[in-house]
Design a protein around this motif. Sequence first.
Motif, PDB file in Angstrom:
ATOM      1  N   GLY A 230      13.727 -36.981  18.169  1.00 45.03           N
ATOM      2  CA  GLY A 230      14.107 -36.538  19.506  1.00 45.03           C
ATOM      3  C   GLY A 230      15.275 -35.579  19.558  1.00 45.03           C
ATOM      4  O   GLY A 230      15.756 -35.254  20.642  1.00 45.03           O
ATOM      5  N   PHE A 231      15.738 -35.097  18.412  1.00 45.26           N
ATOM      6  CA  PHE A 231      16.831 -34.135  18.367  1.00 45.26           C
ATOM      7  C   PHE A 231      16.267 -32.713  18.378  1.00 45.26           C
ATOM      8  O   PHE A 231      15.120 -32.479  17.983  1.00 45.26           O
ATOM      9  N   ARG A 232      17.101 -31.785  18.784  1.00 46.85           N
ATOM     10  CA  ARG A 232      16.735 -30.373  18.714  1.00 46.85           C
ATOM     11  C   ARG A 232      17.892 -29.613  18.070  1.00 46.85           C
ATOM     12  O   ARG A 232      19.061 -29.988  18.222  1.00 46.85           O
ATOM     13  N   PRO A 233      17.580 -28.543  17.330  1.00 49.62           N
ATOM     14  CA  PRO A 233      18.671 -27.757  16.743  1.00 49.62           C
ATOM     15  C   PRO A 233      19.448 -27.028  17.820  1.00 49.62           C
ATOM     16  O   PRO A 233      18.868 -26.350  18.670  1.00 49.62           O
ATOM     17  N   LEU A 234      20.763 -27.172  17.796  1.00 54.49           N
ATOM     18  CA  LEU A 234      21.620 -26.537  18.795  1.00 54.49           C
ATOM     19  C   LEU A 234      22.054 -25.152  18.343  1.00 54.49           C
ATOM     20  O   LEU A 234      21.967 -24.181  19.089  1.00 54.49           O
ATOM     21  N   PHE A 235      22.542 -25.051  17.101  1.00 57.93           N
ATOM     22  CA  PHE A 235      22.840 -23.751  16.509  1.00 57.93           C
ATOM     23  C   PHE A 235      22.995 -23.916  14.999  1.00 57.93           C
ATOM     24  O   PHE A 235      23.149 -25.026  14.491  1.00 57.93           O
ATOM     25  N   THR A 236      22.917 -22.807  14.299  1.00 60.36           N
ATOM     26  CA  THR A 236      23.183 -22.775  12.869  1.00 60.36           C
ATOM     27  C   THR A 236      24.447 -21.957  12.624  1.00 60.36           C
ATOM     28  O   THR A 236      24.824 -21.111  13.443  1.00 60.36           O
ATOM     29  N   ALA A 237      25.092 -22.202  11.503  1.00 57.28           N
ATOM     30  CA  ALA A 237      26.341 -21.507  11.181  1.00 57.28           C
ATOM     31  C   ALA A 237      26.495 -21.473   9.665  1.00 57.28           C
ATOM     32  O   ALA A 237      25.637 -21.966   8.918  1.00 57.28           O
ATOM     33  N   SER A 238      27.597 -20.889   9.216  1.00 55.03           N
ATOM     34  CA  SER A 238      27.882 -20.787   7.787  1.00 55.03           C
ATOM     35  C   SER A 238      29.252 -21.379   7.486  1.00 55.03           C
ATOM     36  O   SER A 238      30.229 -21.087   8.196  1.00 55.03           O
ATOM     37  N   TRP A 239      29.301 -22.197   6.450  1.00 57.91           N
ATOM     38  CA  TRP A 239      30.596 -22.631   5.935  1.00 57.91           C
ATOM     39  C   TRP A 239      31.294 -21.442   5.286  1.00 57.91           C
ATOM     40  O   TRP A 239      30.644 -20.580   4.687  1.00 57.91           O
ATOM     41  N   LEU A 240      32.611 -21.426   5.389  1.00 61.33           N
ATOM     42  CA  LEU A 240      33.399 -20.302   4.903  1.00 61.33           C
ATOM     43  C   LEU A 240      34.505 -20.774   3.970  1.00 61.33           C
ATOM     44  O   LEU A 240      35.059 -21.869   4.144  1.00 61.33           O
ATOM     45  N   HIS A 241      34.839 -19.933   3.016  1.00 58.56           N
ATOM     46  CA  HIS A 241      35.930 -20.230   2.084  1.00 58.56           C
ATOM     47  C   HIS A 241      36.699 -18.940   1.838  1.00 58.56           C
ATOM     48  O   HIS A 241      36.112 -17.879   1.638  1.00 58.56           O
ATOM     49  N   ARG A 242      38.027 -19.070   1.851  1.00 58.71           N
ATOM     50  CA  ARG A 242      38.895 -17.929   1.565  1.00 58.71           C
ATOM     51  C   ARG A 242      39.937 -18.362   0.543  1.00 58.71           C
ATOM     52  O   ARG A 242      40.623 -19.372   0.743  1.00 58.71           O
ATOM     53  N   PRO A 243      40.084 -17.641  -0.569  1.00 59.16           N
ATOM     54  CA  PRO A 243      41.092 -18.025  -1.560  1.00 59.16           C
ATOM     55  C   PRO A 243      42.492 -18.021  -0.958  1.00 59.16           C
ATOM     56  O   PRO A 243      42.761 -17.344   0.045  1.00 59.16           O
ATOM     57  N   ALA A 244      43.381 -18.779  -1.573  1.00 57.61           N
ATOM     58  CA  ALA A 244      44.773 -18.809  -1.124  1.00 57.61           C
ATOM     59  C   ALA A 244      45.368 -17.408  -1.169  1.00 57.61           C
ATOM     60  O   ALA A 244      45.031 -16.601  -2.035  1.00 57.61           O
ATOM     61  N   GLY A 245      46.261 -17.141  -0.222  1.00 60.11           N
ATOM     62  CA  GLY A 245      46.930 -15.842  -0.211  1.00 60.11           C
ATOM     63  C   GLY A 245      46.991 -15.262   1.183  1.00 60.11           C
ATOM     64  O   GLY A 245      46.218 -15.639   2.066  1.00 60.11           O
ATOM     65  N   PRO A 246      47.923 -14.347   1.414  1.00 59.22           N
ATOM     66  CA  PRO A 246      48.098 -13.763   2.747  1.00 59.22           C
ATOM     67  C   PRO A 246      46.963 -12.799   3.085  1.00 59.22           C
ATOM     68  O   PRO A 246      46.287 -12.274   2.196  1.00 59.22           O
ATOM     69  N   PRO A 247      46.752 -12.549   4.376  1.00 59.67           N
ATOM     70  CA  PRO A 247      45.746 -11.569   4.777  1.00 59.67           C
ATOM     71  C   PRO A 247      46.261 -10.148   4.580  1.00 59.67           C
ATOM     72  O   PRO A 247      47.452  -9.934   4.309  1.00 59.67           O
TER      73      PRO A 247
END
Length: 230
Positions: free
Chosen positions: A86-103
């Motif tokens: 009885g569930f429906r998919p609400l949305f899909t997304a992507s897990w994200l990873h960023r190495p340590a350090g300033p932008p």
Amino acid sequence: MRGEARAAVRNNAEWCDALCRSHGLPGGTFGARVWTHPVRTPPYYPDAVTLDPDATADEVLAGVDRSAPGCSVKDSFGTLDLTPYGFRPLFTASWLHRPAGPPQPGPVGARWREVRTPGELAAWERAWNGGAPAGLFRPALLADPATTVLAGHDPDGGGVMAGAVVSEAAGVLGVSNLFGPAGSRTGCLAALADRRPELPVVGYEHGEDLADALHHGFTAVGPLRIWAAP
């Protein structure tokens, strides 16, 4: 499955558990392959989070309350089919990873600092919610050593113009509820690099926010799907 994705998943489950506890709810149950909560969780937060791609629908649904409307599941690896239940998919997304350090340097924007008092948290939540109180982010969060609420203040007027919640768990910093004008992600990342420069940053996004995160040095490390029941 990449280790970066598993760290992001575990971090997010720990944050969901902390948010529930801040509402005075019991803590959820961390099993080998799924986190579940026995009662309905606060708005926007799942009743279950899978921790392993081999988690089954029976494992997930055995630990949640399906008697009340609004049950939701964070299928962290996009491996479940909950349609027969009885569930429906609400949305899909992507897990994200960023190495340590300033932008990379960006334009001068908000001045970022930690939210420390209930009054500051209320002002932060109003800014997050478009000017209205929501009652989602409770003062108990401020006492959680793994949770930091960051506010970006207007350098001219001092009011809150941006913000994010940061959860430290699984050896990474998880960023959620990021809001603000263009450039806010840069300011948030700079604030994190000042505070915990040794830790990678994780989270999940979709749509335009995903494109913005990739532009800021994040890498997509795995899919997720949110399922919701009526």
